[in-house]
Write a protein that holds these residues in place. Sequence first.
Motif, short mmCIF file in Angstrom:
data_model
loop_
_atom_site.label_atom_id
_atom_site.label_comp_id
_atom_site.label_asym_id
_atom_site.label_seq_id
_atom_site.Cartn_x
_atom_site.Cartn_y
_atom_site.Cartn_z
N THR A 19 0.82 -1.21 0.00
CA THR A 19 0.00 0.00 0.00
C THR A 19 0.86 1.26 0.00
OG1 THR A 19 -1.85 1.12 1.08
CG2 THR A 19 -0.22 0.16 2.52
N ILE A 20 2.16 1.11 0.33
CA ILE A 20 3.08 2.24 0.23
C ILE A 20 4.22 1.87 -0.72
CG2 ILE A 20 2.57 3.28 2.48
CD1 ILE A 20 5.10 1.88 3.58
N GLY A 21 4.79 2.89 -1.33
CA GLY A 21 5.98 2.66 -2.14
C GLY A 21 5.75 2.62 -3.63
N VAL A 22 6.85 2.43 -4.34
CA VAL A 22 6.83 2.43 -5.80
C VAL A 22 7.58 1.21 -6.32
CG1 VAL A 22 6.72 4.95 -5.94
CG2 VAL A 22 8.97 3.82 -5.89
N SER A 23 7.43 0.97 -7.62
CA SER A 23 8.13 -0.14 -8.26
C SER A 23 8.73 0.32 -9.58
CB SER A 23 7.16 -1.29 -8.53
OG SER A 23 7.74 -2.24 -9.41
N HIS A 24 9.82 -0.29 -9.96
CA HIS A 24 10.36 -0.07 -11.31
C HIS A 24 9.53 -0.87 -12.31
CE1 HIS A 24 13.85 1.39 -9.07
NE2 HIS A 24 14.22 1.99 -10.17
N CYS A 25 9.38 -0.32 -13.50
CA CYS A 25 8.61 -1.00 -14.56
C CYS A 25 9.10 -2.42 -14.81
CB CYS A 25 8.70 -0.21 -15.86
SG CYS A 25 7.79 1.35 -15.83
N SER A 26 10.40 -2.62 -14.65
CA SER A 26 10.99 -3.93 -14.96
C SER A 26 10.40 -5.06 -14.11
CB SER A 26 12.51 -3.88 -14.76
OG SER A 26 12.83 -3.39 -13.47
N SER A 27 9.79 -4.71 -12.96
CA SER A 27 9.22 -5.74 -12.09
C SER A 27 7.88 -6.29 -12.57
CB SER A 27 9.05 -5.19 -10.67
OG SER A 27 10.30 -4.90 -10.08
N PHE A 28 7.25 -5.57 -13.53
CA PHE A 28 5.93 -6.05 -13.98
C PHE A 28 5.70 -5.85 -15.48
CE2 PHE A 28 5.55 -1.67 -12.60
CZ PHE A 28 4.88 -1.07 -13.66
N ALA A 29 6.68 -5.31 -16.20
CA ALA A 29 6.49 -4.99 -17.62
C ALA A 29 6.11 -6.20 -18.47
CB ALA A 29 7.75 -4.33 -18.19
N SER A 30 6.54 -7.38 -18.04
CA SER A 30 6.18 -8.58 -18.82
C SER A 30 4.67 -8.80 -18.82
CB SER A 30 6.89 -9.81 -18.26
OG SER A 30 6.48 -10.06 -16.92
N ARG A 31 3.97 -8.33 -17.78
CA ARG A 31 2.51 -8.44 -17.74
C ARG A 31 1.86 -7.59 -18.83
NH1 ARG A 31 -0.46 -7.55 -12.25
NH2 ARG A 31 -1.85 -9.13 -13.12
N LEU A 32 2.57 -6.57 -19.24
CA LEU A 32 2.03 -5.64 -20.23
C LEU A 32 2.40 -6.01 -21.66
CD1 LEU A 32 2.92 -2.27 -18.43
CD2 LEU A 32 0.70 -3.44 -18.42
N TYR A 33 3.60 -6.57 -21.83
CA TYR A 33 4.15 -6.69 -23.18
C TYR A 33 4.58 -8.10 -23.61
CZ TYR A 33 4.52 -1.57 -22.99
OH TYR A 33 4.25 -0.23 -22.89
N ASN A 34 4.75 -9.01 -22.65
CA ASN A 34 5.39 -10.28 -23.02
C ASN A 34 4.94 -11.39 -22.09
OD1 ASN A 34 7.25 -11.80 -24.55
ND2 ASN A 34 8.80 -11.59 -22.98
N PHE A 35 3.64 -11.44 -21.77
CA PHE A 35 3.18 -12.29 -20.69
C PHE A 35 3.38 -13.78 -20.95
CE2 PHE A 35 -0.18 -14.47 -18.17
CZ PHE A 35 0.35 -14.17 -16.92
N THR A 36 3.14 -14.22 -22.16
CA THR A 36 3.27 -15.66 -22.47
C THR A 36 4.63 -16.00 -23.06
OG1 THR A 36 2.38 -15.39 -24.70
CG2 THR A 36 0.81 -15.82 -22.93
N GLY A 37 5.52 -14.99 -23.12
CA GLY A 37 6.81 -15.20 -23.76
C GLY A 37 6.77 -14.77 -25.22
N VAL A 38 5.59 -14.37 -25.67
CA VAL A 38 5.44 -13.87 -27.04
C VAL A 38 5.21 -12.37 -26.97
CG1 VAL A 38 4.04 -13.96 -29.14
CG2 VAL A 38 4.43 -16.05 -27.81
#
Length: 327
Positions: A192-211
């Motif tokens: 509930t507090i803090g931030v994350s770098h995109c690299s920690s979740f970018a695969s969910r946006l662009y490359n979720f299945t490896g494609v």
Amino acid sequence: MGGLGYFGIVIFGIFAYMASTEAQLQMNFYAKSCPKAEKIILDFINKHIHNAPSLAAPLIRMNFHDCFVRGCDASVLLNSTSSNQAEKVAPPNLTLRGFDFIDRIKSLLEAECPGVVSCADIIALAARDTVVAIGGPSWRVPTGRRDGTISRSSEALANIPPPTSNFTNLQRLFANQGLDLKDLVLLSGAHTIGVSHCSSFASRLYNFTGVLGTQDPALDSEYAANLKARKCRSLNDNVTIVEMDPGSFRTFDLSYYTLLLKRRGLFQSDAALTTNSNTLSLINQILKGSLQNFYTEFAKSMEKMIQNNVKTGSSGEIRKHCAVVNS
């Protein structure tokens, strides 16, 4: 002969009891050896946290990452050597912050009571005190931890739950630390507090299945589109940071759980909490209760985590400098 044997058993029992009591954490452990220790830490935090309120999240994260590897023994603070890659350089810890803050506290304590207060206790106390300073929950921090002398990158990688974790992995890694599903849901609430770098979740946006081009269907499509357009514009963005709890990322509140039910948890590990009926039920219970009740339950889980598998008594050492073992 029988009487002597019984006497020996009694003596052994007394020594075993003494060892077990000596090797336990206790409140105000430094009351005699360094009576001002906890006040020095608290005063330093209260003096500086308002200039850096965002530090609360990194310090509680440091506490988690320390406790998940070899118990809470400040092994996360050790530097690598020519012959060893330390926890600090493991992927889960590359974005940790607050090392200098801990070092500055340690310097003050060394000036007051040389060789008395452990770096492990400083992490545990500083995490609690910074969260309280930004208006979050408080919890009991019994002290008496000693510092470890071993820090291995491979162990951090193996034991710290990655943001890509599914439910099974989360359950296993938390169970390894003596933590159950309730603890998993409550402690995840620290997001509930803090931030994350995109690299920690970018695969969910662009490359979720490896494609390339595939997106995690568990992520709310509107939220995903917003992240792509305004924040993480490519899979390889290692610089941009994103609020983990948009709109209240500096407030220790319940909105993290509200977002989970809207499929807007930032990490796969967040979304995973809604894939199990037990953890989903716990999320709903938290949201039906008061903020104060969440604080009370969160405190219990924190107290459980920071007392698991610690080094006390004659184990470990009290490091003079948190980044290196004593020579």
